[in-house]
Design an enzyme around this catalytic site. Sequence first.
Site, mmCIF file in Angstrom:
data_model
loop_
_atom_site.group_PDB
_atom_site.id
_atom_site.type_symbol
_atom_site.label_atom_id
_atom_site.label_comp_id
_atom_site.label_asym_id
_atom_site.label_seq_id
_atom_site.Cartn_x
_atom_site.Cartn_y
_atom_site.Cartn_z
ATOM 1 N N LYS A 161 -14.106 82.666 73.140
ATOM 2 C CA LYS A 161 -14.869 81.762 74.257
ATOM 3 C C LYS A 161 -13.877 80.341 74.262
ATOM 4 O O LYS A 161 -13.276 80.052 75.674
ATOM 5 C CB LYS A 161 -16.260 81.072 73.832
ATOM 6 C CG LYS A 161 -17.397 82.052 74.096
ATOM 7 C CD LYS A 161 -18.434 81.536 73.385
ATOM 8 C CE LYS A 161 -19.544 82.596 73.303
ATOM 9 N NZ LYS A 161 -20.732 82.101 72.260
ATOM 10 N N ARG A 180 -19.470 96.069 65.376
ATOM 11 C CA ARG A 180 -19.405 95.494 66.517
ATOM 12 C C ARG A 180 -18.528 96.360 67.698
ATOM 13 O O ARG A 180 -17.984 97.360 66.996
ATOM 14 C CB ARG A 180 -18.336 94.202 66.339
ATOM 15 C CG ARG A 180 -19.181 92.835 65.648
ATOM 16 C CD ARG A 180 -18.350 92.008 65.542
ATOM 17 N NE ARG A 180 -17.450 92.098 64.784
ATOM 18 C CZ ARG A 180 -16.092 91.255 64.789
ATOM 19 N NH1 ARG A 180 -16.165 90.184 65.423
ATOM 20 N NH2 ARG A 180 -14.925 91.481 64.040
ATOM 21 N N GLU A 205 -26.357 82.186 70.886
ATOM 22 C CA GLU A 205 -26.153 80.695 70.870
ATOM 23 C C GLU A 205 -25.983 80.575 72.247
ATOM 24 O O GLU A 205 -24.896 81.134 72.718
ATOM 25 C CB GLU A 205 -24.973 80.460 69.798
ATOM 26 C CG GLU A 205 -24.981 78.865 69.576
ATOM 27 C CD GLU A 205 -23.935 78.523 68.326
ATOM 28 O OE1 GLU A 205 -23.658 77.396 68.387
ATOM 29 O OE2 GLU A 205 -23.300 79.684 67.939
#
Length: 862
Positions: free
Chosen positions: A512, A502, A278
């Site tokens: 973020k 992950r 994204e």
Amino acid sequence: MPPKFDPKSPENASLISLFQSLGLAEKSATELVRQPKSGVALKSLIDEFQLTDKRYDEKTASALVKFSASGGKLGPAEKGFIVKKIESGDIKSTDQVAAAVKYTEGNPPGTPINEDEFNKACGVGIEITAAQLPELLKSYVSSLPSPPENWASLGAVLGGIRSGTSDLKWANAGEVKSSLETIFTDLFGTKESAQAAAKAQAAASAKSKPAPKPKAVETSSSAEASSSTTPVIPTNIFKEGFLSDFHKPGENPQINPKLKEQHLEFTKGMVYTRFPPEPNGYLHIGHVKAIMIDFGYAKFHGGRTYLRFDDTNPEAEEGRFFQSILETVRWLGFEPWKITYSSDNFDQLYEWAVELTRRGKAYVCTCSAEKMKEDRGMGKGHPVPCEHRDRPVEESLREFERMKNGEYPEQGAALRMKMDLTSGNPYMWDMVAYRVKLAPHHRTGDKWKIYPTYDFTHCLCDSIENISHSLCTVEFIPARESYEWLCDALEVYKARQYEFARLNLQGTFLSKRKIAKLVTKKLVKDWDDPRLYTIIALRRRGIPPGALLSFVSELGVTTSESVTEIKRFESSIRSYLEESAPRLMMVLNPVKLIIENVPDDYRVPVQVPLHPKVPSMGTVETSFTKEVYIDADDFREVDSPDYFRLAPGKSVGLFKAPYPVTCTSYTKDPVTGQVTEIRCRLEDGGNVKKAKAYIQWVNVPESIKVEEVRYFKPLFKSDPPPADFESDVDPDSLEVYKNAVIEPAFYELAKKAILDARKESEERTKKAQADSAPTNPNEHKPLEGSEAAKHMEDEPIATAEQLVGMENIRFQGMRLAYFAVDRESKIGCLDEEASIKPGKKEGDEIVLNRIVSLKEDSGKKA
């Protein structure tokens, strides 16, 4: 932006308590609740099979967690069967759970499970102890058609056990590896001695052969040059283990056989993958693993990978992130076959949404967000039908058209998929396909007032691009069922989704939102501050891309979540640099050493190897002079028996200098008490004793001043950082040295590194352009008037320049650390012609970043 996770909120605390009561450790239970999709999946399993009051050991509870994440597609009877097998202890390990799900998925619907076959397929009843392993492994090894030849065969043997039919696959993996290593030691000697023998044999073989051609001389035993812009891609993770057991293109089942034919006609049997970030921020270290798997898997199998920007949220995208993502992918050594955008498919996705509604498998819902959440069970299960679920198809089509025309406010209406409310999987509880957003889109401007969700877009873009293997992280395991449902509902090609764990690092965060706070409040310099773990920060710090890939390869790829310690990460980077980084003499805290018994013009040329173990790196020349700098830490005013460096009346060797020196006196600053000058005698007479220790030095006349040497330490005082992380930033996490000097060979090394990197990146970029998909000028073009169209300079384009930076200049400062040149540096000779000898220019400013420390060693500065 999802809300901040609070383990103490009533809802989360209740779930954590429930999962702990089931048998999970507190940390595991908390991590599970932190991932809402995984937590909901386990809660649904507990509710469906009334496990609330059950108590299990941690191993059994972990097996239930694994099953809740992977068994969502099974029917109630099949799920109940496996739950009983886990409760009884027949199914214990995560490997057995995976085998159980695979077996039952392949069992024809409505057919009773053959328990004997199930038990055999899942290793039920097989108990292999550590004591039994040696004989069983010896028998296995002796039965192999091609017996192992040396230690290099270890990985292949372990992989064969894991993927084969031997009962050994159900034994404890750690015990199998340990026992097999013992057998290999008996066969081939210790791993270390075998490696040493191989090197000796290679050296002897090299001596007996004619002198190699110049090109061969340049090749070293290291993975690649420290300045390389084309890192070696590790392949071991694709040869064995989780990633080696995927289907071949075309083997993934389709609802209509023609879909398979059309897919193979396009792919020609090649692997097609995609990396779908994204574009709303800079990528972080966790993405290194995803990029390596998505691109590496296709590359290993001779396939192709799309870089697809998942730009379905008009409020999140910024132009700078598109280019940054492409640069990051390329910096890591991968080249997209084609760059695409989810927004390219908005017209097709809308048509499919209309078709889904026509088929009675979607409806327009005008419930409030709270009412929708309530109908879906408030995250606790037991969903109920929405009041609009059975509205007539024509009415839903009409209302969807109104949504498209902007007649609804945001959150005023949504198109929801009519899925399966009886499923135990929340992803099947009538997920939203389209929502109203009145914001203009970065690439399509104000054309659309409705935008598809990730859950609607992702699988259909995979279908459009003929993706053979849709690779994602484990939190999307429950989403696999809805992914396949939507493709089948529209009767379009369906990719096969696989999930991997992950990459999580200890002692930091990758959010973020949180990093943006640190940047905004100037607690860090920017998104590329080397104390962060964004990829641009790791690049600026000087970590080679190949080192990051090697780190991921060492960790391996599984479906089990874990957190990796920072010290393991740094150890991996250190090992990589040990093989590839040249050495230079550098002094961090210089103090002048004057040799009294030589003339003022004393100058002896000294050849210094750039790497003691890699002769092919060559040597550089420096001069040993009357005055040299040594590090202040290499001198003590008071000697001690366990100290081997310089002290009054004591001798020490200067690296590669012809003779040792003995301290005769020293001078101190009367104000600070610091030693400012050391006077020594050169021991160039007969019968000179060999020095017990050697220290680095830099000659004074030719020394190069380093403006700043930056040492980075953990950004936060606490591990993990607390909720109020801003107040936890360690003010001492950046230490700056302003007096360092380095030997003059630095300029030669720096220029060569940059010239080599530029040449390599130009060749690589040309090849990438030749190998990429044919371009169409009108394809992937932003609509006129959109922000992207106004700022075409932000369009992601592959260039040679984006692979080269100051960080390509890497070296080990002897006995100090590994360093890279920071982007704030100014080095004039880098812009001169290749034929001009490099050297200091007016205006030069050198700033060095410590990449990682050396191994701690007694008597050395780490």
